[in-house]
Design a protein around this motif. Sequence first.
Motif, PDB file in Angstrom:
ATOM      1  N   UNK A 411       0.935  -1.107  -0.010  1.00  0.00           N
ATOM      2  CA  UNK A 411      -0.090  -0.147  -0.030  1.00  0.00           C
ATOM      3  C   UNK A 411       0.819   1.268  -0.076  1.00  0.00           C
ATOM      4  N   UNK A 412       1.911   1.141  -0.695  1.00  0.00           N
ATOM      5  CA  UNK A 412       2.733   2.488  -1.003  1.00  0.00           C
ATOM      6  C   UNK A 412       2.333   3.366  -1.830  1.00  0.00           C
ATOM      7  N   UNK A 413       1.277   2.946  -2.589  1.00  0.00           N
ATOM      8  CA  UNK A 413       0.849   3.818  -3.539  1.00  0.00           C
ATOM      9  C   UNK A 413      -0.742   3.674  -3.425  1.00  0.00           C
ATOM     10  N   UNK A 414      -1.672   4.795  -3.741  1.00  0.00           N
ATOM     11  CA  UNK A 414      -3.175   4.485  -3.727  1.00  0.00           C
ATOM     12  C   UNK A 414      -3.532   3.863  -5.061  1.00  0.00           C
ATOM     13  N   UNK A 415      -4.722   2.892  -5.096  1.00  0.00           N
ATOM     14  CA  UNK A 415      -5.221   2.399  -6.229  1.00  0.00           C
ATOM     15  C   UNK A 415      -6.074   3.232  -6.816  1.00  0.00           C
ATOM     16  N   UNK A 416      -6.322   3.078  -8.182  1.00  0.00           N
ATOM     17  CA  UNK A 416      -7.529   3.515  -8.880  1.00  0.00           C
ATOM     18  C   UNK A 416      -8.696   2.968  -8.482  1.00  0.00           C
ATOM     19  N   UNK A 417      -8.521   1.753  -8.508  1.00  0.00           N
ATOM     20  CA  UNK A 417      -9.725   0.783  -8.322  1.00  0.00           C
ATOM     21  C   UNK A 417      -9.379  -0.432  -7.908  1.00  0.00           C
ATOM     22  N   UNK A 418     -10.116  -1.507  -7.328  1.00  0.00           N
ATOM     23  CA  UNK A 418      -9.464  -2.843  -7.213  1.00  0.00           C
ATOM     24  C   UNK A 418      -9.405  -3.191  -5.689  1.00  0.00           C
ATOM     25  N   UNK A 419      -9.171  -4.342  -5.313  1.00  0.00           N
ATOM     26  CA  UNK A 419      -8.871  -4.678  -3.960  1.00  0.00           C
ATOM     27  C   UNK A 419      -7.754  -5.840  -3.938  1.00  0.00           C
ATOM     28  N   UNK A 420      -6.863  -5.461  -3.016  1.00  0.00           N
ATOM     29  CA  UNK A 420      -5.957  -6.640  -2.416  1.00  0.00           C
ATOM     30  C   UNK A 420      -6.313  -6.897  -0.975  1.00  0.00           C
ATOM     31  N   UNK A 421      -6.292  -8.310  -1.179  1.00  0.00           N
ATOM     32  CA  UNK A 421      -7.166  -8.895   0.325  1.00  0.00           C
ATOM     33  C   UNK A 421      -5.581  -9.950   0.681  1.00  0.00           C
ATOM     34  N   UNK A 422      -5.487  -9.976   2.028  1.00  0.00           N
ATOM     35  CA  UNK A 422      -4.793 -10.929   2.600  1.00  0.00           C
ATOM     36  C   UNK A 422      -5.512 -11.628   3.751  1.00  0.00           C
ATOM     37  N   UNK A 423      -5.658 -12.708   3.755  1.00  0.00           N
ATOM     38  CA  UNK A 423      -6.353 -13.603   4.526  1.00  0.00           C
ATOM     39  C   UNK A 423      -7.718 -12.990   4.631  1.00  0.00           C
ATOM     40  N   UNK A 424      -8.492 -12.773   3.333  1.00  0.00           N
ATOM     41  CA  UNK A 424      -9.862 -12.033   3.261  1.00  0.00           C
ATOM     42  C   UNK A 424      -9.786 -10.759   3.975  1.00  0.00           C
ATOM     43  N   UNK A 425      -8.657 -10.100   4.402  1.00  0.00           N
ATOM     44  CA  UNK A 425      -8.824  -8.664   4.892  1.00  0.00           C
ATOM     45  C   UNK A 425      -8.430  -7.586   3.760  1.00  0.00           C
ATOM     46  N   UNK A 426      -9.186  -6.872   3.317  1.00  0.00           N
ATOM     47  CA  UNK A 426      -8.602  -5.725   2.458  1.00  0.00           C
ATOM     48  C   UNK A 426      -7.752  -4.867   3.264  1.00  0.00           C
ATOM     49  N   UNK A 427      -6.637  -4.643   2.501  1.00  0.00           N
ATOM     50  CA  UNK A 427      -5.414  -3.894   2.912  1.00  0.00           C
ATOM     51  C   UNK A 427      -5.970  -2.470   3.040  1.00  0.00           C
ATOM     52  N   UNK A 428      -6.895  -1.986   2.243  1.00  0.00           N
ATOM     53  CA  UNK A 428      -7.326  -0.771   2.187  1.00  0.00           C
ATOM     54  C   UNK A 428      -8.070  -0.304   3.609  1.00  0.00           C
ATOM     55  N   UNK A 429      -8.380  -1.490   4.403  1.00  0.00           N
ATOM     56  CA  UNK A 429      -9.026  -0.962   5.629  1.00  0.00           C
ATOM     57  C   UNK A 429      -8.344  -1.492   6.856  1.00  0.00           C
TER      58      UNK A 429
END
Length: 603
Positions: A411-429
Motif C-alpha cells: 500500500x505504498x501507492x493508492x489504487x485507482x480501483x480494485x482490491x487487495x486482500x490478505x487472508x480475506x482482509x482488504x489492505x485498504x481497511x
Amino acid sequence: MPDDSRLSVITPTTNPDTPPLVGALPRTPFAFIWHYMRGGFRGHVVLMMALIATSSAVDTGQSYVLGQLVNTLAHTAGSSVNPVAWFAALCATWLTGYLFTHAYSTFTNYTQMTMRARIHDELFAYLLGHAPRYFLDQASGALAHKIRVAAQSSVTVIDYVGSNLAKFAVLFVVTGLIIARNAPDLIWLSMAFLIGFTALSAFMAQRLRGYAKASSIASSEQTARMSDTVANWDVVRGFAAADFERRTLRPFSDRESAAFIDLRLAATKMRLVLHTLSFGFLAWLAWNAFSAARTGTITVGAFTMLVTLFMLVAGQIRTFGDQLFVYFEHLGLLSDALDTVLAPHEIVDVPGAVTLQVTRGAIDIHDLNFAYADGTTVFADFNLHIAAGERIGLVGPSGAGKSTFIKLLRRQFPLRTGRILIDGQDVAGVTWDSLHHSFAEVPQSPGMFHRSVRDNIAYSRPDASEAEIVAAAKMAHCHEFISVRPTGYDSVVGEKGMKLSGGERQRVAIARAFLKNAPVLLLDEATSSLDSEAEHLIQDALLALMRGRTVIAIAHRLSTIMHMDRILVLDGGKIVEQGRHEDLRRAGGVYAKLWQHQAGGFI
C-alpha cells in the motif's frame, strides 16, 4: 501447489497496535504554535510572561527611585527623608531586576529546550508517515534542516509574543503613568507616538516575511544540494568530479547569498527608519523635560527621572523594532518549513482501520487498476490468487510491473480501483503499520543505517536478544564476516552500509528478514549482489526462510526461482504465462526464451 501442512500461525513480534507518535498537525504558524501551547506549555508561557513583566516593572521603577534620590540630595537640609533610604531602594531595584531577569532567562531556556525537543519528535514522526512518492520529490538533507528550523522558529516566535510584548506593555503603562503625573502635557503625544511607532514597526516587519521565506527556500536548496553530493561521495570520487560539483554548487550558493543579502538590506532599512524616529522622539521628550526644569515647572529629580525613563523607552523601542524583524523572519522560516514537512499525507488509515491479522498468508487481487502520476498505466483489471504458503516467482522485462506489484501489496501507492486482500482482509481497511509488520522484505538494494551491524540486523525486531540476533546472522551466513571484525557486532557499517560489500549488505538484509519472522516474505532480486560462492551459501538459507511462509520473489536470474511453486511472467502489467519451471520451459514461450538466453551465457 504449496504443502499446507507446513503452515503455522506466525505473529509479528513487534506490536502492530502501538499508536502512532503523532497525528495531523496544524499547517499555519499560529495554529501550530497554539497547538503546543495548549498541549502542555501554556502555563510555562504564562510564567515566562509574569517573570519578564515583573522584571520590566522593576527596571522602569528604577527611574522613579533615582529621581526621588536626586530630589532628596538636592534638598537634604529641609527634607525629612534620609537619602540613604532612597539609595538603598535604588540598590534593591537593581538586585530585584537582576534576580527576576535571571529567573526568566533560566526558565525560558528550560521551556524552549523542552518544547523544541517535542516539536522535533512530532515533526519527525509526521514526516515518516509520508508515502514513498513524497520522499521521491524531496531532498533528505533539506527535510532534516526544515524540521530543525521549524522547532527553533517556533520557540523564537513564542518567546517574542509571550515575553517581549509583556515587557513592552508593562513598560509603556508604567511610563504613561509616570509621565501623566510629572509631565501631563506630554502624555497624549507620547502615547500617540508609541502607538504609531508600533504600527509602523509591524507594517515594515511584515514586509520582511517574504524576504525571510525566500531566504529559507534558497538555504534549503543549497543544503539539499550539498547533502546530495556528500551522500554520493563515492560517485564523485569515482568520476573525479569534485571540481564539477563545486562549480554546480556555486549557483545555489549565489542564490542563497543574494536572498540573504536582500533580507538583511531590507532589515537595515527598517532599522534605520525606526532608530531615526526613536532618536527624534527621545530628543523631543528630553528637550521638553529640560525646558520644564529650567523654568522650575518640574524638579531636578523629576527631570532626572524623565530623562532616564525616556532613554529606557527609546532603547526598548529600538529593541522592539529589531526583535519585530526577528519575529517576522522566523515566522517566514516557520511558514516555509510547515508548508513542506506538514504537506497532507497521501496514504492514511481510514477511520476505524483495524489491525491486520495474518494466520495463513493467502493473497487475492481483484480487478486491480493502477497508473503512475504521469498517467502511465501499469495494471488494468489485474486479478491474481496466491494460496497460503505458496512460493511465487515474478519474472519479466524492465517496466513489466514487478516492483510496482510489491509496492502495491504494501500500500505504498493508492489504487485507482480494485482490491487487495490478505487472508480475506482488504489492505485498504487495515492500519498501515500492521500491514508492514506482516511483511519481511529483502530488496535489491537493502537500506543500511550508519549504525552497528547489530542495530541493522535488529531493526526488524528491536527487542530481540543477542542470541536471536546471532542466530539470524548465522542463518544468513553473516556471522562469519562479522565475527572477524575487531569490534564484531558493534562494527559500524558506515553511511548506507558503505563499509560492507554489496553481498555483505544483502546478507545483513536477509538476517533482518530471518529475525522479523513475518508471515509474508518479499524478495526483490535478493541474491543479485552475491557472487557464485555466496549465492550458493545463501540459497539454502533462503529456502529455510521461505518454509511456512507465502513468498513472492522477483528475479532476473531465473536459476534463483526455478524451484518455486509457481512462476508468473509479467509483461505490460499482465500475466502472459504462469506455471512451474519445467512446464514453462517445455512450453516454448516467453519464459523458455529467457531461460535459453541465460543458459546459453547471454546473461
